[in-house]
Design a protein around this motif. Structure first.
Motif, mmCIF file in Angstrom:
data_model
loop_
_atom_site.group_PDB
_atom_site.id
_atom_site.type_symbol
_atom_site.label_atom_id
_atom_site.label_comp_id
_atom_site.label_asym_id
_atom_site.label_seq_id
_atom_site.Cartn_x
_atom_site.Cartn_y
_atom_site.Cartn_z
ATOM 1 N N GLU A 215 -9.183 -2.375 14.573
ATOM 2 C CA GLU A 215 -8.298 -1.351 13.423
ATOM 3 C C GLU A 215 -8.317 -1.956 12.316
ATOM 4 O O GLU A 215 -7.199 -1.318 11.716
ATOM 5 C CB GLU A 215 -7.147 -1.399 14.776
ATOM 6 N N HIS B 20 -1.863 3.334 2.251
ATOM 7 C CA HIS B 20 -1.959 2.192 2.456
ATOM 8 C C HIS B 20 -1.164 1.290 0.988
ATOM 9 O O HIS B 20 -0.957 -0.005 1.123
ATOM 10 C CB HIS B 20 -2.435 0.558 3.604
ATOM 11 N N LEU C 102 -9.629 7.933 15.285
ATOM 12 C CA LEU C 102 -10.983 6.312 14.874
ATOM 13 C C LEU C 102 -10.699 5.660 16.269
ATOM 14 O O LEU C 102 -12.124 5.387 15.846
ATOM 15 C CB LEU C 102 -9.320 6.282 13.321
ATOM 16 N N ARG D 111 -13.813 8.764 10.020
ATOM 17 C CA ARG D 111 -12.274 9.061 9.019
ATOM 18 C C ARG D 111 -12.711 10.589 8.502
ATOM 19 O O ARG D 111 -12.138 11.407 8.265
ATOM 20 C CB ARG D 111 -12.068 7.784 7.663
ATOM 21 N N ARG E 181 -18.573 -0.470 13.641
ATOM 22 C CA ARG E 181 -16.974 -0.202 13.699
ATOM 23 C C ARG E 181 -16.862 0.808 15.810
ATOM 24 O O ARG E 181 -16.732 1.171 16.036
ATOM 25 C CB ARG E 181 -15.975 0.101 13.258
ATOM 26 N N GLU F 112 -9.216 -2.634 10.124
ATOM 27 C CA GLU F 112 -10.712 -1.973 8.789
ATOM 28 C C GLU F 112 -9.837 -0.160 8.825
ATOM 29 O O GLU F 112 -9.916 0.101 7.144
ATOM 30 C CB GLU F 112 -11.817 -1.708 10.104
ATOM 31 N N ASP F 113 -8.683 -0.267 9.327
ATOM 32 C CA ASP F 113 -8.177 1.018 9.267
ATOM 33 C C ASP F 113 -6.497 0.903 8.605
ATOM 34 O O ASP F 113 -6.331 1.222 8.484
ATOM 35 C CB ASP F 113 -7.708 1.973 10.781
ATOM 36 N N ASP F 114 -6.490 -0.303 8.350
ATOM 37 C CA ASP F 114 -4.891 -0.646 8.887
ATOM 38 C C ASP F 114 -4.731 -2.230 7.919
ATOM 39 O O ASP F 114 -4.938 -3.472 7.926
ATOM 40 C CB ASP F 114 -4.457 -1.229 9.617
ATOM 41 N N PRO F 115 -5.345 -2.398 6.356
ATOM 42 C CA PRO F 115 -5.115 -3.160 5.501
ATOM 43 C C PRO F 115 -3.735 -4.411 5.663
ATOM 44 O O PRO F 115 -4.265 -5.448 5.099
ATOM 45 C CB PRO F 115 -5.237 -3.021 4.108
#
Lengths: 267, 292
Positions: free
Chosen positions: B50, A84, A160, A166, B77, B52-55
């Motif tokens: 989610e 990201h 996930l 992860r 989580r 936390e996985d995707d900023p």
């Protein structure tokens, strides 16, 4: 369009066949088990290439082993951690791309002054392998990265979402899915290492004596061929024999690695 | 039950959900309706953290499951995702066989014995109606409908309290949809199943309650909730009416209601019974549905 594609493929294959035929015809007469496994005499103009084979395998193995963690780390950094953070990701990727396109002679010189002189390794297998690793790491990293990025993000996301961590997702899902591409990356690097001369002439040297340890110098097959063909008067016939041996060893190693590419069914 | 309080979610530089308030029951089927882009998927994703996985996602407010704050630091989580299973709109087959796919999460999130893992996986596969002949087949050879069932089995095997399905019927043929509906109804006997869909026929058949979301300028909110008969037949809000009319009557209704919505004030938009008429047959479409 079709004819053009077939034509292009034919030209490439014909060229390759010609090359192999030339090396086989000129080298086959000299090639024998004795030649492959006995010591070199007169710098290679007589005797065999036993020590050279040992040096080759040592340099290629060590260089691949040194480069592997760096390449894997770099590729994972880009594909998993910086996923990201586009700016950082493209910075790392660009650096790999620049390193890949760096001329090998320049890398050889840097390796010589860094490992050979500064670290006092002189002409040695270790110095050669370490320098070569600088060349292989970005090459492998880019191949690994392409493989990891080809694994759909949805696969990661859905693992996930099931509560799998992860790390376990990466280890048990992403890496197995990317495995053929990862092995291809290693094959590419090993092929490059087998063929490299400029870097190794400057770092692991041209000695044809049997290396006692990794601190001894040792010519690889490609370096040996180059040396015989260009620097030793009367070395040319043996250069062809050594080149044929190089082709055979490369083919064997690549075939061995290709077996790892086949996807196993996970238990 | 799940309770959302003042849930605000930002993503891609804009507010997707604004101060959303919603309570969902302990069991049964709750359907989330609303136009595309009104944050239904985002709501599901926020529930299992989610962000936390995707900023790109930023979540504020509280989400409670049976009184426990799911976003509290003390709740992991992984624990949230074991309690609440999210089945994505487009499931992806994991490498390996159908059975491998279902055992995967159990193998990597629990310390259960191998035999117990396989027992639970087989139970889950049986529950979603995948035949035993498929278990040893490579998962990427399954059809779209089978893959949806596999994704549900992957989640059901973890024995979650809540199942969330994002557009489960998309891309399925009508028979597969009916089979899926039966599965959803069966699954919702013992747990809460939250379904996001655009399919009003399906909603009418499976929903115990319907929540209608609408994208306002400053973000999306729930504008109307209730039993499906009420929300789909007697929508109280103009937004819901627009949506329902468009679904039953097509584009013609849309032009009419579009204008109505533009200059609509609260009092003008009193509930009124919709005359839901299908163009070709002339029969009220909801009547037709009730007969089914």
């Amino acid at each position: 369009m079709r004819a053009a594609s077939f034509g292009a493929a034919f030209v490439v294959l014909a060229f390759f066949a010609l090359l192999v035929a030339d090396v086989v015809m000129r080298g086959a007469a000299e090639l024998s088990p004795t030649y492959l496994f006995s010591a070199a005499e007169e710098g290679g103009r007589a005797g065999g290439i036993g020590p050279v084979l040992v040096s080759t395998l040592l340099v290629v193995l060590l260089a691949t082993l040194f480069a592997l963690p760096v390449a894997a780390g770099g590729a994972l950094l880009c594909s998993e951690l910086l996923v990201h953070r586009q700016a950082w990701k493209s910075l790392v990727r660009r650096s790999f791309e620049i390193l890949v396109s760096a001329p090998s002679v320049a890398i050889g010189l840097i390796g010589w002054s860094l490992f050979g002189q500064l670290f006092g390794l002189g002409f040695s297998i270790l110095s050669g392998a370490a320098t070569l690793a600088f060349m292989l790491a970005p090459l492998m990293a880019l191949a690994f990265l392409a493989g990891l990025e080809a694994v759909p993000q949805a696969l990661r996301a859905q693992s996930l979402a099931l509560g799998v961590s992860r790390w376990r997702t990466l280890l048990n899902l992403v890496i197995p899915a990317a495995r053929p591409a990862l092995v291809a990356g290693v094959m590419l690097a090993v092929g490059r290492a087998m063929a490299e001369t400029a870097v190794l002439v400057l770092t692991s040297g041209i000695s044809t004596r049997m290396p006692q340890d990794v601190f001894d110098p040792g010519a690889t097959l490609a370096v040996h061929v180059y040396h015989l063909a260009h620097n030793l008067p009367g070395g040319e016939p043996r250069a062809y024999a050594a080149a044929l041996a190089l082709l055979l060893v490369s083919a064997l190693v690549q075939l061995g690695l290709a077996r790892l590419r086949v996807q196993e069914q996970p238990a | 039950m799940i309770r959302y309080r003042k849930l605000t979610v930002r993503g891609c530089g804009q507010v997707i959900l604004r101060e959303l308030e919603l309570a969902l029951p302990e069991r049964g089927t709750a359907v989330l309706l609303g136009p595309s882009g009104c944050g239904k998927t985002t709501l599901l994703r926020s529930t299992i953290r989610e962000d936390e996985d995707d900023p790109d996602l930023e979540v504020e407010g509280t989400i409670e499951l049976n009184g426990v704050d799911l976003r509290a630091g003390s709740v992991s989580r992984v624990a949230v995702r074991q309690k609440i299973g999210l089945i994505p709109q487009r499931p992806v087959a994991f490498p390996g066989t159908v059975l491998d796919n279902v055992t995967f999460a159990l193998r990597h999130t629990t310390r259960l014995a191998k035999s117990e893992i396989e027992r639970r996986a087989r139970l889950a596969l049986e529950e979603v109606g995948l035949e035993e002949g498929l278990y040893a087949r490579a998962a990427d050879c399954l059809s779209g409908g089978q893959l949806k069932r596999l994704a549900i089995a992957r989640t059901v095997a973890l024995e979650p309290d809540v199942l969330m399905m994002d557009e489960p019927s998309s891309g399925l043929d009508p028979l597969a949809v009916v089979r899926l509906e039966r599965l959803i109804m069966r699954l919702s006997e013992h747990r809460l199943v939250v379904v996001v869909t655009h399919d009003l026929h399906m909603t009418r058949r499976i929903a115990d309650e319907v929540h209608f979301l609408w994208p306002f300028q400053d973000g999306c909110r729930v504008v109307e909730s209730g039993p499906p008969e009420r929300v789909l037949e007697l929508p109280a809000r103009p937004e819901t009416r627009l949506f329902v009319q468009a679904a039953w009557n097509g584009a013609a209704a849309l032009y009419e209601l579009d204008e109505e919505l533009e200059d609509c004030e609260a009092e003008e938009c009193l509930p009124r019974r919709l005359t839901l008429v299908e163009d070709e047959t002339g029969r009220p479409s909801l009547g037709a549905m009730t007969e089914r």
